[in-house]
Design a protein around this motif. Structure first.
Motif, short mmCIF file in Angstrom:
data_model
loop_
_atom_site.label_atom_id
_atom_site.label_comp_id
_atom_site.label_asym_id
_atom_site.label_seq_id
_atom_site.Cartn_x
_atom_site.Cartn_y
_atom_site.Cartn_z
N ARG A 3 0.83 -1.21 0.00
CA ARG A 3 0.00 0.00 0.00
C ARG A 3 0.86 1.26 0.00
O ARG A 3 0.51 2.26 -0.61
N PHE A 4 1.96 1.20 0.72
CA PHE A 4 2.87 2.33 0.76
C PHE A 4 3.39 2.66 -0.64
O PHE A 4 3.40 3.82 -1.05
N TRP A 5 3.82 1.64 -1.38
CA TRP A 5 4.34 1.88 -2.73
C TRP A 5 3.24 2.32 -3.68
O TRP A 5 3.48 3.11 -4.59
N ASN A 6 2.02 1.83 -3.47
CA ASN A 6 0.89 2.32 -4.28
C ASN A 6 0.63 3.81 -4.00
O ASN A 6 0.33 4.57 -4.91
N LEU A 7 0.74 4.20 -2.74
CA LEU A 7 0.57 5.61 -2.38
C LEU A 7 1.67 6.46 -3.02
O LEU A 7 1.39 7.52 -3.60
N ILE A 8 2.90 6.02 -2.92
CA ILE A 8 4.03 6.75 -3.52
C ILE A 8 3.83 6.87 -5.03
O ILE A 8 4.04 7.94 -5.61
N TYR A 9 3.41 5.79 -5.67
CA TYR A 9 3.17 5.81 -7.12
C TYR A 9 2.05 6.80 -7.47
O TYR A 9 2.15 7.56 -8.44
N GLY A 10 0.98 6.81 -6.68
CA GLY A 10 -0.13 7.73 -6.94
C GLY A 10 0.29 9.19 -6.78
O GLY A 10 -0.07 10.04 -7.60
N VAL A 11 1.04 9.49 -5.72
CA VAL A 11 1.53 10.86 -5.51
C VAL A 11 2.47 11.26 -6.65
O VAL A 11 2.39 12.38 -7.17
N HIS A 12 3.33 10.35 -7.05
CA HIS A 12 4.27 10.63 -8.14
C HIS A 12 3.51 10.89 -9.44
O HIS A 12 3.88 11.77 -10.21
N SER A 13 2.45 10.15 -9.69
CA SER A 13 1.65 10.33 -10.92
C SER A 13 0.89 11.65 -10.91
O SER A 13 0.71 12.27 -11.95
N LEU A 14 0.41 12.07 -9.74
CA LEU A 14 -0.34 13.33 -9.65
C LEU A 14 0.58 14.54 -9.58
O LEU A 14 0.15 15.65 -9.89
N ALA A 15 1.82 14.35 -9.19
CA ALA A 15 2.74 15.48 -9.05
C ALA A 15 2.98 16.19 -10.38
O ALA A 15 3.08 17.42 -10.42
N GLY A 16 3.04 15.45 -11.46
CA GLY A 16 3.29 16.06 -12.77
C GLY A 16 2.22 17.05 -13.19
O GLY A 16 2.52 18.23 -13.42
N PRO A 17 0.96 16.62 -13.27
CA PRO A 17 -0.09 17.57 -13.65
C PRO A 17 -0.24 18.74 -12.68
O PRO A 17 -0.47 19.87 -13.10
N VAL A 18 -0.10 18.49 -11.39
CA VAL A 18 -0.24 19.57 -10.42
C VAL A 18 0.91 20.56 -10.56
O VAL A 18 0.70 21.77 -10.62
N LEU A 19 2.13 20.05 -10.66
CA LEU A 19 3.31 20.90 -10.72
C LEU A 19 3.47 21.59 -12.08
O LEU A 19 3.88 22.74 -12.15
N MET A 20 3.11 20.90 -13.15
CA MET A 20 3.35 21.45 -14.49
C MET A 20 2.16 22.19 -15.07
O MET A 20 2.34 22.98 -16.00
N LEU A 21 0.96 21.96 -14.55
CA LEU A 21 -0.23 22.61 -15.13
C LEU A 21 -1.06 23.40 -14.13
O LEU A 21 -1.34 24.58 -14.35
#
Length: 146
Positions: A3-21
């Protein structure tokens, strides 16, 4: 641990659109509404560089697929461009892009070039690019009410 790695993967996936757009979109609207030109330059420079990065990424997609850390490198670069502590977009624009534009325009600043062009030549004379700009940009008194 899974679950921890799933959380890290989800945050990493959302970081791009939030940070770049999302954040740049919000900051651009705030910059438009502020009287300062400094933040306008930062966000215009960011959108220019973001567009260039996106187009480059589209062209090089087959190569970038083989680089496993590309997305992380892109996130770090975007963070440097976006975060106000670094003002990376304004730095890149000042250091590289503006020099190329000045070299292309023969050392004239963009605003100075437009002002001199409008004073010295009537619409319809000059190079094709200037004709297009004169066609697109209305002159004083030519605004139509919609």
């Amino acid at each position: 641990m899974s679950r921890f790695w799933n959380l890290i993967y989800g945050v990493h996936s959302l970081a791009g659109p939030v940070l770049m757009l999302l954040y740049p979109l919000y900051a651009s609207v705030v910059a438009i509404e502020s009287p300062s030109k400094v933040d306008d330059e930062q966000w215009l420079a960011y959108w220019i560089l973001y567009s260039f990065l996106t187009l480059t990424e589209m062209v090089l997609q087959p190569v970038l697929e083989w680089i496993p850390i590309w997305y992380t490198v892109k996130l770090v670069l975007a963070a440097w461009l976006v975060l106000p502590q670094f003002r990376g977009a304004a730095f890149i624009y000042e250091r590289f892009v503006r020099q190329q534009i000045r070299q292309y325009r023969g050392g004239k600043d963009h605003h100075q070039h437009q002002h001199q062009h409008r004073k010295s030549s009537p619409a319809g004379t000059g190079k094709g690019k200037n004709k297009f700009v004169d066609f697109i940009m209305p002159k004083k008194g030519e605004h139509e009410a919609y």
